[in-house]
Enzyme design. Sequence first.
Site, mmCIF file in Angstrom:
data_model
loop_
_atom_site.group_PDB
_atom_site.id
_atom_site.type_symbol
_atom_site.label_atom_id
_atom_site.label_comp_id
_atom_site.label_asym_id
_atom_site.label_seq_id
_atom_site.Cartn_x
_atom_site.Cartn_y
_atom_site.Cartn_z
ATOM 1 N N THR A 1 -18.469 -40.237 16.130
ATOM 2 C CA THR A 1 -18.461 -41.674 15.812
ATOM 3 C C THR A 1 -17.675 -42.496 16.832
ATOM 4 O O THR A 1 -16.714 -41.993 17.434
ATOM 5 C CB THR A 1 -17.823 -41.874 14.411
ATOM 6 O OG1 THR A 1 -17.523 -43.262 14.224
ATOM 7 C CG2 THR A 1 -16.529 -41.112 14.267
ATOM 8 N N TYR B 1 -10.423 -41.262 9.014
ATOM 9 C CA TYR B 1 -11.799 -40.838 9.272
ATOM 10 C C TYR B 1 -11.989 -40.543 10.765
ATOM 11 O O TYR B 1 -12.460 -39.472 11.161
ATOM 12 C CB TYR B 1 -12.775 -41.930 8.804
ATOM 13 C CG TYR B 1 -14.186 -41.736 9.312
ATOM 14 C CD1 TYR B 1 -14.924 -40.626 8.916
ATOM 15 C CD2 TYR B 1 -14.771 -42.653 10.187
ATOM 16 C CE1 TYR B 1 -16.213 -40.436 9.395
ATOM 17 C CE2 TYR B 1 -16.054 -42.473 10.657
ATOM 18 C CZ TYR B 1 -16.774 -41.358 10.261
ATOM 19 O OH TYR B 1 -18.046 -41.170 10.744
#
Length: 322
Positions: free
Chosen positions: A114, A138
């Site tokens: 990501t 995250y």
Amino acid sequence: MKILVTGGAGYVGSHAARTLARRGHRVVLYDNLSTGHAALAQGFPLIRAELADVALLRQALDGVDLVMHFAAHAYVGESVLNPRKYFQNNVQDALVMLNTVLDCGIRSFVFSSTCATYGIPAQIPISEDAPQNPVNPYGDTKLFFERALNAYSAYGLRSVLLRYFNAAGADESSQLGELHEPETHLIPLALDVAAGRRDHLDVFGNDYPTPDGTCIRDYIHVNDLAEAHLLAAEHLSSGGSSLALNLGTGQGHSVKEVISTVERLTGKAVRHEIKPRRPGDPPTLVADPGRAQKLLRWKATRSFDDIIRSGWSWTTRSAAKQ
Ligand code: UDP
């Protein structure tokens, strides 16, 4: 190739599985259905199991040439409130899976990473050489796993790390699309308001240093992402070396532009209210997708309008089923 897709009943994993199968690869899905949906796995063998279940994983890996790993928790806000859940699944269980993959003799791996690994970038567009300083757990967990994959080159593992920008849209068949529970992403929420399934959309901040004051993101069609996974797998199977690649379009769109495009393409109003900024949101995230273009010959082919249109078909179709 025979490919095991962890998280294959999730949003991006299910689209990647279709794209691989359309190209003639044998695909097996591995998912515990904690956030995935059996409906998105239709037509594929699905092994319903935990990521760290070594015995089941070993069976699932029989004859597999390459693993694509999507199974992860992926809500930034939740990762701040409950980091343990994120480190447990995205790091601890994922490492058990990775070690089992190695023990089974597999040396090719594609990882769903990501742009959150970059944190707040100093420069836009973001290249793969930008410093990786995540600003939430995250992003930390995804970066940790990237580093494990890099270190595991010591065992002959070759990996492609695909750093997505904002995945959006739905398969052109309208059979697959975004199904998050709860939904927190901008585009499906805006489409839900247009469809009358939600009263209004909260706009998180209109005082950012951007032309209209709202955050800018690089929205990339989920099937463009899926095609990059296919190319990454074929790159590894033809002996290609490890890569880290951004997957985005190189074009940014603000929250206000998302709203006006949804209104233009659906013909419906998107009622919205300005709210305070959401913690942890960088003002602008836009990819420099040049490396993926050069090394994988991959380029996003679907436009921003295609993203909204396909998302709208999926929204209206899934609304009709309710
Ligand atoms: N956003 C918003 N309202 C919402 C959800 C998102 O204004 O209900 C904004 C959010 O602040 C961000 C952009 O839309 O600037 C994209 O957010 P999303 O959650 O879709 O993806 P993220 O960029 O967090 O991965």
